[in-house]
Design a protein around this motif. Structure first.
Motif, short mmCIF file in Angstrom:
data_model
loop_
_atom_site.label_atom_id
_atom_site.label_comp_id
_atom_site.label_asym_id
_atom_site.label_seq_id
_atom_site.Cartn_x
_atom_site.Cartn_y
_atom_site.Cartn_z
N TYR A 76 -0.14 -4.36 -6.69
CA TYR A 76 -0.14 -4.65 -4.72
C TYR A 76 -1.05 -3.37 -4.31
O TYR A 76 -0.93 -2.72 -4.60
CB TYR A 76 1.72 -4.90 -5.00
CG TYR A 76 2.38 -5.84 -4.75
CD1 TYR A 76 2.63 -6.83 -4.21
CD2 TYR A 76 3.01 -6.32 -6.04
CE1 TYR A 76 3.35 -7.76 -4.34
CE2 TYR A 76 3.77 -6.63 -6.14
CZ TYR A 76 3.53 -8.39 -5.42
OH TYR A 76 4.69 -8.95 -6.10
N LEU A 77 -1.88 -3.36 -3.44
CA LEU A 77 -2.35 -3.15 -2.60
C LEU A 77 -2.27 -3.35 -0.88
O LEU A 77 -2.43 -4.10 -0.43
CB LEU A 77 -4.08 -3.02 -2.78
CG LEU A 77 -4.20 -3.13 -4.40
CD1 LEU A 77 -5.49 -3.80 -3.95
CD2 LEU A 77 -4.07 -1.83 -5.04
N SER A 78 -1.94 -2.50 -0.63
CA SER A 78 -1.06 -2.10 0.67
C SER A 78 -2.98 -2.22 1.54
O SER A 78 -4.03 -1.29 1.43
CB SER A 78 -1.00 -0.52 0.76
OG SER A 78 -1.30 -0.07 3.23
N LEU A 79 -3.04 -3.04 2.27
CA LEU A 79 -4.03 -3.09 3.76
C LEU A 79 -3.41 -2.83 4.55
O LEU A 79 -3.69 -3.25 5.92
CB LEU A 79 -4.78 -4.67 3.30
CG LEU A 79 -4.68 -5.25 1.70
CD1 LEU A 79 -5.37 -6.53 2.34
CD2 LEU A 79 -6.34 -3.80 2.07
N GLN A 80 -1.89 -2.27 5.07
CA GLN A 80 -1.44 -1.36 6.05
C GLN A 80 -2.38 -0.31 6.98
O GLN A 80 -2.72 0.06 6.83
CB GLN A 80 0.00 -1.07 6.18
CG GLN A 80 0.88 -1.90 5.81
CD GLN A 80 2.29 -1.08 5.68
OE1 GLN A 80 2.75 -0.40 5.46
NE2 GLN A 80 2.88 -1.42 7.32
N ALA A 81 -2.47 -1.05 7.99
CA ALA A 81 -4.27 0.03 8.99
C ALA A 81 -2.82 0.47 10.16
O ALA A 81 -2.08 -0.42 10.70
CB ALA A 81 -4.42 -0.84 10.04
N VAL A 82 -3.12 1.76 10.65
CA VAL A 82 -2.56 2.69 11.14
C VAL A 82 -3.60 3.31 11.94
O VAL A 82 -5.00 4.07 11.79
CB VAL A 82 -1.61 3.53 10.51
CG1 VAL A 82 -1.98 4.69 11.92
CG2 VAL A 82 -0.98 3.39 9.86
N GLY A 83 -4.05 2.13 13.39
CA GLY A 83 -5.34 2.56 14.49
C GLY A 83 -6.42 2.04 13.08
O GLY A 83 -6.23 1.08 12.94
N PRO A 84 -7.65 2.79 12.82
CA PRO A 84 -8.68 2.10 13.07
C PRO A 84 -8.71 2.58 11.44
O PRO A 84 -9.78 2.17 10.16
CB PRO A 84 -9.78 3.13 12.82
CG PRO A 84 -8.60 4.53 13.46
CD PRO A 84 -7.89 4.02 14.20
N PHE A 85 -7.43 2.77 11.09
CA PHE A 85 -7.15 4.07 9.27
C PHE A 85 -6.53 2.60 8.17
O PHE A 85 -5.25 1.96 8.98
CB PHE A 85 -6.67 5.16 9.27
CG PHE A 85 -7.60 6.16 9.55
CD1 PHE A 85 -8.61 6.85 9.02
CD2 PHE A 85 -7.38 6.67 11.42
CE1 PHE A 85 -9.40 7.69 9.74
CE2 PHE A 85 -7.99 7.41 11.94
CZ PHE A 85 -9.33 8.25 11.17
N THR A 86 -6.46 2.70 7.05
CA THR A 86 -5.64 1.81 6.03
C THR A 86 -4.90 2.83 5.09
O THR A 86 -5.68 3.51 5.07
CB THR A 86 -6.43 0.91 5.00
OG1 THR A 86 -7.81 0.07 6.16
CG2 THR A 86 -5.65 0.58 4.25
N VAL A 87 -3.81 2.66 5.11
CA VAL A 87 -3.02 2.94 4.94
C VAL A 87 -3.07 2.61 3.43
O VAL A 87 -3.07 1.82 2.47
CB VAL A 87 -1.52 3.42 5.34
CG1 VAL A 87 -0.56 4.27 4.54
CG2 VAL A 87 -1.76 3.24 6.72
N PRO A 88 -3.49 4.48 2.35
CA PRO A 88 -3.67 3.93 0.38
C PRO A 88 -2.49 3.87 0.10
O PRO A 88 -2.23 4.70 -0.13
CB PRO A 88 -4.72 4.97 0.33
CG PRO A 88 -5.11 5.63 1.68
CD PRO A 88 -4.08 5.38 2.71
N ALA A 89 -2.38 3.11 -0.55
CA ALA A 89 -1.11 2.70 -1.81
C ALA A 89 -1.30 1.47 -2.30
O ALA A 89 -1.51 0.90 -2.33
CB ALA A 89 -0.08 3.41 -1.09
#
Length: 214
Positions: A76-89
């Protein structure tokens, strides 16, 4: 169930993940389709970066193939975005058969992991890794061993010049599979050390959601 009976092995497991996490199936028959779907999602509406698109596709296929060779089931790869940034996990789910005639209790596994970590620290192991935090915890799916690691990563040269050294954070959950001698290993990781505690809390919540299915 009487004390002499063993539980029936589960048919599968179920995990709850936050919105924005993408699953890559690691079985060779399904792997490329999962990777292609992720790449198309990431480059939706972008037609002028074919080279970057193919680089991402090749990198994901390499990661998926390596994970499968190590016993990986799903990535599983995180594609969650916080503003313009993707949270890498990421989260790698691995089935780890143990070479024991009888199931290994989590308490014994925790002791073995602690001894191995101390031996590595005393020897010539990876100097970038600190001693992990190891604990036995109760989850919905049963008793598990939780291991949190902090690994120092050297700096390098990025597209904008030299990059400073940083640390990556990982949290592992070792869960005995009922009725077997195998463990299900959940390996979470992120390079975001400044928000390590928050990310570890998210990882703990995901692991706590795991249930076995018949």
């Amino acid at each position: 169930m009487t004390p002499t009976e063993s539980p029936t092995p589960p048919a599968d497991y179920r995990l709850l993940l936050p919105e924005g996490w993408f699953r890559i199936l690691l079985d060779p028959d399904q792997r490329d389709g999962s990777v292609d779907a992720l790449v198309e999602r990431q480059f939706r509406g972008i037609d002028n970066a074919p080279h970057l698109k193919e680089e991402l596709r090749a990198d994901l296929r390499r990661r998926a193939a390596k994970a499968y060779r190590g016993g990986g089931i799903e990535l599983y790869l995180s594609l969650q975005a916080v503003g313009p940034f993707t949270v890498p996990a990421s989260l790698l789910v691995t089935l780890a058969p143990l070479r024991h005639a009888e199931p290994l209790p989590p308490e014994d596994l925790a002791r073995v992991l602690a001894e191995e970590a101390e031996a590595t620290e005393d020897g010539s192991g990876n100097a970038g890794s600190l001693l992990p935090e190891i604990a036995v915890e109760e989850l919905t799916a049963g008793t598990a061993v939780r291991v949190r690691r902090l690994t120092r990563q050297p700096g390098g040269n990025g597209p904008d010049g030299p990059q400073a050294a940083h640390a990556s954070v990982s949290v592992e959950y070792h869960l005995p599979v009922p009725g077997t001698t195998a463990y299900l290993l959940l390996t979470f990781s992120t390079p975001l050390e400044p928000i390590a505690d928050a990310m570890a809390g998210l990882f703990d919540a995901i692991a706590g959601s795991l249930t076995w299915t018949e």
